[in-house]
Scaffold this active site. Structure first.
Site, short mmCIF file in Angstrom:
data_model
loop_
_atom_site.label_atom_id
_atom_site.label_comp_id
_atom_site.label_asym_id
_atom_site.label_seq_id
_atom_site.Cartn_x
_atom_site.Cartn_y
_atom_site.Cartn_z
N ASP A 143 -28.33 21.24 12.05
CA ASP A 143 -29.25 20.43 12.85
C ASP A 143 -29.46 20.99 14.27
O ASP A 143 -28.50 21.30 14.98
CB ASP A 143 -28.67 19.01 12.95
CG ASP A 143 -29.66 17.97 13.39
OD1 ASP A 143 -30.40 18.23 14.37
OD2 ASP A 143 -29.70 16.90 12.79
N SER B 139 -34.71 18.16 14.19
CA SER B 139 -34.20 17.20 13.22
C SER B 139 -35.32 16.29 12.71
O SER B 139 -36.31 16.77 12.18
CB SER B 139 -33.04 16.41 13.84
OG SER B 139 -32.26 15.77 12.87
#
Length: 269
Positions: A155, A43
């Site tokens: 993610d 991320s």
């Protein structure tokens, strides 16, 4: 194994705006001459890692973090799969990494994403960097999933918030992790990003403890007052990263000397 051949990896974790702390950590490690053979990011850790590995100076990175307006990289879309499409973020990354592929990076990089359909971890280390970064940072519900090589990716924090295990799997002998924290202390969410990331944190807190145990050293910036959606507090997060790295630096250097990964200069002795 010859100790001089040991690979040192930084595992940079996710945390949205808290991930700006990675910039502060990198500033301290770079100034101390800490060798970095690879970076593995999840991320926001993947975003910062991509900039750093592409050769962007930390000064420029800090300037971008503190002065770039959110509308430069977010693009509202019809909320069928996410609030933002992610197209603008990808274009932003293409410009700032100069359209680099992973092979063209100055430091080896890998980013972690999650296959939304199978639940599998996907570690990306080839192809266009911008597309991979868009995938690793596609927070579910915030950014639309990314279609990538026949997979639907979101993610990486869903499966590995701090990518220590992935760094090990990629051949790292020494892993220094940066965990920007999970804060479940009753604080009130003020933004949709806070709601979603808090839910992810709740789901991953026990799993994260297991993974981080595999790290040789963990740096924990104190970011209790910086919420995931506080992108306007980048300077504060960067300072927290610097403070945490400075506090841990003697232990980091001792670890590297012990592992044969760092030779002090004559002026250091």
């Amino acid at each position: 194994m010859n100790q001089r051949q040991k690979k040192v990896a930084l595992a940079l974790g996710g945390g949205a705006a808290r991930g700006f702390a990675h910039i502060g950590v990198l500033k301290v490690l770079e100034q101390a001459g800490v060798p970095v053979d690879m970076i593995v990011g999840t991320s926001m850790g993947g975003v910062v890692g991509a900039f750093y590995c592409s050769g962007m100076s930390l000064r420029m990175m800090e300037r971008l973090a503190c002065h770039t307006q959110r509308n430069n990289w977010v693009d509202l879309t019809f909320p069928r799969l996410g609030l933002f499409s992610g197209d603008k973020l990808e274009q932003f990354m293409i410009v700032l990494t100069r359209g680099a592929t992973f092979k063209e990076l100055k430091i080896p990089l890998a980013v972690v994403a999650t296959d939304l359909n199978s639940g599998e971890k996907v570690v990306i280390q080839d192809g266009p960097v911008a597309r991979a970064v868009r995938a690793t940072s596609a927070i579910p519900g915030v950014f639309c999933p990314v279609e990538y090589r026949g997979r639907t990716l979101v993610d990486g924090a869903v499966v590995e918030r701090v990518p220590v295990q992935s760094a090990r799997e990629l051949g790292a002998d020494v892993v220094i992790a940066v965990d920007v924290g999970i804060y479940l202390d009753g604080g009130k969410a003020n933004h949709i990003l806070d709601v979603i990331t808090q839910c992810l944190d709740i789901m991953s807190r026990d799993l994260c403890k297991t993974y981080t145990l595999q790290a040789d050293m963990i740096i924990y910036p104190q970011l209790r007052n910086v919420a995931p959606g506080h992108f306007h507090r980048a300077a504060e997060a960067i300072r927290a990263g610097e403070d945490a790295a400075l506090a841990m630096l003697p232990q980091v250097m001792e670890l590297l000397r012990k592992e044969g990964c760092y030779e002090p200069n004559a002026s250091d002795s």
